[in-house]
Design an enzyme around this catalytic site. Structure first.
Site, PDB file in Angstrom:
ATOM      1  N   HIS A 127      49.944 -28.887  58.676  1.00  0.00           N
ATOM      2  CA  HIS A 127      49.306 -29.702  57.646  1.00  0.00           C
ATOM      3  C   HIS A 127      50.324 -30.110  56.591  1.00  0.00           C
ATOM      4  O   HIS A 127      50.372 -31.255  56.156  1.00  0.00           O
ATOM      5  CB  HIS A 127      48.168 -28.926  56.983  1.00  0.00           C
ATOM      6  N   ARG A 155      47.892 -34.756  64.588  1.00  0.00           N
ATOM      7  CA  ARG A 155      48.869 -34.301  63.591  1.00  0.00           C
ATOM      8  C   ARG A 155      49.830 -33.353  64.294  1.00  0.00           C
ATOM      9  O   ARG A 155      49.498 -32.191  64.520  1.00  0.00           O
ATOM     10  CB  ARG A 155      48.121 -33.584  62.457  1.00  0.00           C
ATOM     11  N   TYR A 164      46.234 -21.227  64.128  1.00  0.00           N
ATOM     12  CA  TYR A 164      44.930 -21.760  64.545  1.00  0.00           C
ATOM     13  C   TYR A 164      44.972 -22.751  65.707  1.00  0.00           C
ATOM     14  O   TYR A 164      43.943 -23.264  66.096  1.00  0.00           O
ATOM     15  CB  TYR A 164      44.216 -22.400  63.349  1.00  0.00           C
TER      16      TYR A 164
HETATM   17  C1  LIG Z   1      38.411 -32.683  47.185  1.00  0.00           C
HETATM   18  C2  LIG Z   1      39.448 -31.923  47.931  1.00  0.00           C
HETATM   19  N1  LIG Z   1      39.119 -30.771  48.544  1.00  0.00           N
HETATM   20  C3  LIG Z   1      40.045 -30.043  49.184  1.00  0.00           C
HETATM   21  C4  LIG Z   1      41.345 -30.457  49.247  1.00  0.00           C
HETATM   22  C5  LIG Z   1      42.400 -29.606  49.941  1.00  0.00           C
HETATM   23  N2  LIG Z   1      42.881 -30.272  51.144  1.00  0.00           N
HETATM   24  C6  LIG Z   1      43.993 -31.033  51.135  1.00  0.00           C
HETATM   25  S1  LIG Z   1      44.266 -31.792  52.567  1.00  0.00           S
HETATM   26  C7  LIG Z   1      42.917 -31.088  53.285  1.00  0.00           C
HETATM   27  C8  LIG Z   1      42.569 -31.438  54.692  1.00  0.00           C
HETATM   28  C9  LIG Z   1      42.291 -32.894  54.854  1.00  0.00           C
HETATM   29  O1  LIG Z   1      42.071 -33.211  56.178  1.00  0.00           O
HETATM   30  P1  LIG Z   1      41.956 -34.708  56.676  1.00  0.00           P
HETATM   31  O2  LIG Z   1      41.086 -35.488  55.789  1.00  0.00           O
HETATM   32  O3  LIG Z   1      41.597 -34.662  58.107  1.00  0.00           O
HETATM   33  O4  LIG Z   1      43.434 -35.310  56.501  1.00  0.00           O
HETATM   34  P2  LIG Z   1      44.788 -34.843  57.213  1.00  0.00           P
HETATM   35  O5  LIG Z   1      45.414 -33.821  56.315  1.00  0.00           O
HETATM   36  O6  LIG Z   1      44.469 -34.322  58.533  1.00  0.00           O
HETATM   37  O7  LIG Z   1      45.651 -36.044  57.243  1.00  0.00           O
HETATM   38  C10 LIG Z   1      42.269 -30.255  52.378  1.00  0.00           C
HETATM   39  C11 LIG Z   1      41.066 -29.458  52.666  1.00  0.00           C
HETATM   40  C12 LIG Z   1      41.657 -31.670  48.605  1.00  0.00           C
HETATM   41  N3  LIG Z   1      42.900 -32.162  48.620  1.00  0.00           N
HETATM   42  N4  LIG Z   1      40.711 -32.383  47.961  1.00  0.00           N
END
Ligand SMILES: Cc1ncc(C[n+]2csc(CCOP(=O)(O)OP(=O)(O)O)c2C)c(N)n1
Ligand SMILES: [Mg+2]
Lengths: 322, 352
Positions: free
Chosen positions: B251, B247, B260
């Site tokens: 985020h 990425r 971080y």
């Molecule tokens: C059930 C749930 N818990 C927490 C979140 C908050 N949240 C949004 S994106 C994220 C990180 C997701 O990481 P990843 O699955 O690696 O996807 P990326 O963003 O890296 O594409 C979090 C913790 C959420 N959207 N849904």
């Protein structure tokens, strides 16, 4: 000390971590990042990753392991990143955390606090603006509190952590950056409602994100010659019914204001309690102002969904005119 | 398990058998998809910075993982995306207006899933993986041969629902390909705090066929996903493809990744940029002439201009629309709330 609501929470957590080695903070991104709202900012630096724990993305895991840690004598303070992401943990909260004490005949206490940033007003995408307090208040065995000011954020959180009860702790995210005084000590017990503005004509009963809205409505009403009282419930389970009955018994009129949808919302519980307890003192039916019975809408519509000063005053006018 | 690579970081094709299937047309097509996606992504980022969008989650750096995988399946294969899958969406004909609407805050989702065979974004992590499995069970019962593709992130794989989906798919032999874009981060949490064992190994334990692929090598992603999808299509059971990528942006536009992660880490991944890598191959082999690049530049500029135009042109929705589609059967209570609110709003008009 004047500080933001967010900072008042941080200092409460800091104090708890410092004074009780059994206190742990756990959640997604609470470590180096300090949480997406920075409430846990700096805590991992001061207390290390064993006490301020970055968890995997697993809400059931956060609450489930917190229950186990509590059985082992720890006092976990969990952070759920947003209101709409608590549901994967629902089983752990409703069937496990809430019931363990009763199931074991009091043998097990679970001093777990679950902090949830809640409600809208920040222009967020879906699942990031829900007011879901009613699900938890409906569940016996949980304490549910909502902080609306830095003073309550700080002291309610410290009281919640010190309490042996499981506590769902709601933080209205639109108020994170608002400032206020934090006194050197708590001025109320955890379950008590607070009269935030005295008034004689009508009582606005509210909590969390809507306290500020109600205060603004009361100020506007004053210009039209109406003297509104504002009571912040603070504790949503159990509700400080005595305080509400006392207030509404004096004014004879009440409007409940919350951001959650009206149907099945706690406004109904409040109205019913008032009807049962002081029906003969009521000059008008208790009205409810809340969100509509629709999913929290897209950000550009949230100002229509959330009760605002005008919608509160509209209900006030009708109640006064009844 | 070794990472499958066809096109090395140096832009050279390996001697893997699948490299022989690589054609100039395939490369030009994938290159075009990635370039257009990156343009849309960067325009959307700028629009957010200008206040036109509430939020944007960039797919910067993940174009190969998305384009390579979606181009490896059939156009009628249904896709269950996560929320950062703009490059894949674009390949399915979902345009900038549809893609930006949710992030501008004018709608809850942007497009008709049936029209594009591409579900709406799922913001609650991992929920879509179970939907994909259920959809695939329907495909089985209907006796058709679609393969369901489900995207998710490294962080999402920690959710219980993700693991329920893997297990469920394996037990019912569902025709689904789980595609993980392992971009190394879940907001501020690195994969080292999500996984006890690499995801592809966990997947194997569930009984899924697995592929571990260089997610910044669009040709390898394409070949590996095709292999997985065709096995699934033949009834060989579900598969999981783990694509190692990065990425490159925060985020989201609300995130501050400098809190971080290091610049050195970014540099490491900048040298592995998926678009540059394919460009090196195109240039070396002489598979794309100047006219191709000039046309593509013009197309990207046009897409950029369109993105800006359609974004700014999206009006705020009418308040009454929030009462629409809550229940397909409607409800008198809701209708009364809608009418009551309309009358309330009208009372201000009358007053002024
Ligand atoms: C059930 C749930 N818990 C927490 C979140 C908050 N949240 C949004 S994106 C994220 C990180 C997701 O990481 P990843 O699955 O690696 O996807 P990326 O963003 O890296 O594409 C979090 C913790 C959420 N959207 N849904
Ligand atoms: Mg990730």
């Amino acid at each position: 000390m004047t500080t933001t609501l967010s900072r008042a929470l941080t200092t409460a957590l800091h104090h708890a971590l410092e004074t009780d080695p059994k206190v742990l903070v756990m959640g997604q991104d609470v470590g180096g990042l300090g949480g997406v709202f920075r409430v846990t900012d700096g805590l991992q630096k001061d207390f290390g990753p064993d006490r301020v724990i970055d968890t995997p993305i697993a809400e059931a895991g956060i609450v489930g392991t917190a229950i186990g840690l509590a059985q082992r004598g720890y006092r976990p303070v969990c952070e759920i990143q947003f209101d709409g992401f608590v549901y994967p943990a629902f089983n752990q909260i409703v069937s496990q955390l809430a019931k363990m004490h009763a199931r074991t005949g009091g043998a097990i206490t679970l001093p777990v606090v679950i902090r949830i940033p809640v409600s809208g007003g920040i222009g967020a995408v879906e699942h990031h603006s829900e007011s879901n307090e009613a699900y938890f208040a409906h569940t016996a065995g949980l304490r549910v509190v909502a902080a609306a000011t830095p003073q309550d954020a700080h002291w309610l959180l410290r009281q919640a952590i010190e309490s042996d009860d499981p506590v769902i702790f709601f933080e209205p995210k639109c108020r994170y950056w608002s400032k206020g005084e934090v006194a050197d000590g708590p001025d109320l017990p955890m379950h008590a409602a607070r009269t935030v503005r005295p008034g004689g004509d009508l009582t606005l009963l509210t909590w969390g994100s809507m306290v500020e809205t109600c205060l603004a409505a009361a100020a506007a009403a004053e210009e039209e010659g109406h003297d509104l009282e504002v009571v912040d419930l603070r504790s949503l389970a159990p509700i400080d019914v005595e305080a509400l009955v006392g207030a509404v018994g004096r004014t004879g009129r009440a409007v409940v204001v919350h951001e959650a949808p009206v149907t099945g919302g706690l406004g109904g519980e409040v109205a019913a309690s008032l009807a049962e307890r002081c029906f003969d003192r009521l000059e008008a039916p208790v009205r409810r102002v809340g969100g509509f019975d629709v999913p929290y809408p897209a950000a550009r519509l949230e100002s229509h969904y959330r009760p605002d000063l005008d919608r509160v005053l509209d209900a006030v006018d009708r109640t006064l005119a009844y | 398990m070794e990472t499958y690579v066809l096109l090395g970081a140096d832009g050279r094709l390996s001697d893997e058998p699948a490299a022989r299937d690589v054609t100039p047309e395939l490369c030009r097509g994938l290159y075009r998809d990635m370039v257009l996606a990156r343009r849309l992504d960067s325009e959307a980022y700028s629009l957010q910075r200008q206040g036109e969008l509430g939020l944007w989650l960039q797919c910067l750096g993940q174009e190969a993982a998305q384009v390579g995988s979606i181009r490896a399946i059939r156009d009628d294969d249904p896709v269950f995306p996560s929320y950062r899958d703009h490059a894949a969406a674009l390949c399915r004909g979902i345009g900038p207006e549809a893609l930006l609407a949710q992030w501008r805050g004018v709608r809850q989702s942007g497009w008709d899933p049936a029209e594009h065979r591409f579900g709406v974004y799922t913001l609650v992590l991992a929920a879509q993986l179970l939907h994909a499995v259920g959809y695939a069970m329907g495909v089985q019962r209907d006796g058709t041969d679609e393969v369901v593709l489900a995207y998710f992130g490294d962080g999402s794989s920690s959710e219980g629902e993700a693991n329920e989906a893997f297990n469920w798919a394996a037990t019912v032999n569902a025709p689904v390909v789980f595609f993980c874009q392992n971009n190394q981060w879940a907001i501020s949490t690195p994969t080292s705090r999500q996984f006890g064992a690499p995801l592809h190994r966990r997947a194997a334990g569930f009984g899924l066929a697995t592929e571990l692929v260089d997610g910044n090598d669009v040709l390898a992603v394409h070949a590996a996903t095709r292999r997985a999808a065709e096995t699934v299509r033949r009834g060989g059971g579900p598969a999981l493809v783990e694509a190692t990528t990065y990425r490159m942006a925060g985020h989201s536009t609300s995130d501050d990744p400098t809190r971080y992660r290091t610049e050195a880490e970014l540099d490491h991944w900048r040298a592995r940029d998926p678009i540059d890598r394919l460009r090196t191959l195109l240039d070396r082999e002489g598979w794309a002439d100047e006219a191709f690049h000039a046309d593509l530049d013009a197309e990207a500029d046009a897409l950029g201009a369109e993105t800006r135009r359609v974004c700014r042109a999206m009006p705020d929705p009418d308040p009454s629309t929030m009462f629409d589609h809550v229940l397909p059967g409607g409800s008198p209570v809701l209708a009364a709330q809608r009418d009551g609110y309309a009358a309330y709003l009208a009372s201000f008009e009358d007053a002024s």
